[in-house]
Write an enzyme that holds these catalytic residues in place. Structure first.
Site, PDB file in Angstrom:
ATOM      1  NE  ARG A   1      53.377  44.450  36.156  1.00 27.13           N
ATOM      2  CZ  ARG A   1      53.984  43.322  36.572  1.00 27.13           C
ATOM      3  NH1 ARG A   1      55.337  42.617  36.251  1.00 27.13           N
ATOM      4  NH2 ARG A   1      52.934  42.568  35.710  1.00 27.13           N
TER       5      ARG A   1
ATOM      6  CE  LYS B   1      48.804  46.337  28.005  1.00 27.38           C
ATOM      7  NZ  LYS B   1      50.444  46.615  27.054  1.00 27.38           N
TER       8      LYS B   1
ATOM      9  NE  ARG C   1      51.423  37.663  32.713  1.00 26.77           N
ATOM     10  CZ  ARG C   1      51.499  38.809  32.710  1.00 26.77           C
ATOM     11  NH1 ARG C   1      51.087  39.106  31.767  1.00 26.77           N
ATOM     12  NH2 ARG C   1      52.339  39.500  32.823  1.00 26.77           N
TER      13      ARG C   1
ATOM     14  NE  ARG D   1      53.371  51.413  30.692  1.00 26.74           N
ATOM     15  CZ  ARG D   1      54.265  49.978  30.820  1.00 26.74           C
ATOM     16  NH1 ARG D   1      55.069  49.483  31.577  1.00 26.74           N
ATOM     17  NH2 ARG D   1      53.340  49.545  30.103  1.00 26.74           N
TER      18      ARG D   1
ATOM     19  NE  ARG E   1      57.174  38.756  32.266  1.00 27.19           N
ATOM     20  CZ  ARG E   1      56.180  39.402  31.486  1.00 27.19           C
ATOM     21  NH1 ARG E   1      55.889  39.138  30.464  1.00 27.19           N
ATOM     22  NH2 ARG E   1      56.544  40.672  32.440  1.00 27.19           N
TER      23      ARG E   1
END
Ligand SMILES: [Zn+2]
Length: 222
Positions: free
Chosen positions: A173, A17, A130, A93, A162
């Protein structure tokens, strides 16, 4: 001349995204407004708001509606978004946030909410690989690392995984996301504003697919 756009981009983390939002923002020449980027910047700057945001993010919790709504209201009030539009990423959201957005934008609603669809197993493997620059936020991955030893190509910062990209946090999440997003999808669908587009494939392919779908949708509604 390319017309502006008023878009909401939905999709689970890892659906690509962020990358697609940047590309769409260049294509339609509108600002990319990412609530995640805004919050991370505030955390890094160590503002009072940033400290609060950090607590929620560390726990894998979502930041409360009223806080997020306040941040977005302020951002959408600037001239750049009023003139050409925006790409909203990470907002709304929840249904409460969608209602608030509707109010903020009156009398002119969004063009459409694009849902970038990618199967969960694809997302999990993408997220685990990532990597991101600590300083400028540039995105990399295990498959596409920076040229030199995990040093950012853009700014020379350190490229790391991260904290919220570790597996337990990812799963928490994704679960949060699915629970919260289902009613949101229904909300957009009821208003005939939901456009599902597959996010599977090479990023260039996905970008072309998204632009085509958005333009066709808008032509049909003129
Ligand atoms: Zn960097």
């Amino acid at each position: 001349m390319v017309p502006g756009a008023r878009l909401v981009i939905l999709g689970k983390q890892g659906a690509g995204k962020g990358t697609q939002c940047v590309r769409l923002s260049r294509h339609y020449i509108v600002p990319h407004i990412s609530t995640g980027d805004i919050f991370r910047a505030a955390v890094k700057a160590g503002t009072e708001f940033g400290e609060k945001a950090r607590e929620y993010m560390d726990d894998g919790d979502l930041i409360p509606d009223e806080v997020v709504i306040g941040v977005v209201t302020e951002r959408l009030d600037r001239d750049d978004t009023k003139n050409r539009g925006f790409i909203l990423d990470g907002f709304p959201r929840t249904v409460v946030q969608a209602d608030a957005l509707d109010e903020m934008l009156k009398p002119r609603a969004i063009d459409v909410a694009v849902n970038v669809e990618v199967p969960t197993e694809v997302v999990l493997s993408r997220l685990a690989g990532r990597r991101v620059c600590e300083d400028c936020g540039a995105n990399y991955s295990v498959e596409r690392p920076p040229k030199e030893n995990w040093t950012c190509d853009v700014c020379g910062g350190e490229v790391v995984q991260r904290e919220d990209d570790i597996e337990a946090a990812i799963e928490r999440r994704l679960k949060h996301y699915e629970e919260q997003t289902e009613p949101l999808l229904v909300w957009f669908e009821k208003r005939e504003k939901l456009l599902p587009v597959s996010g599977v494939g090479h990023p260039d392919e996905v970008t072309a697919r998204l632009i085509r779908a958005i333009d066709v949708y808008r032509e049909q509604r003129v």
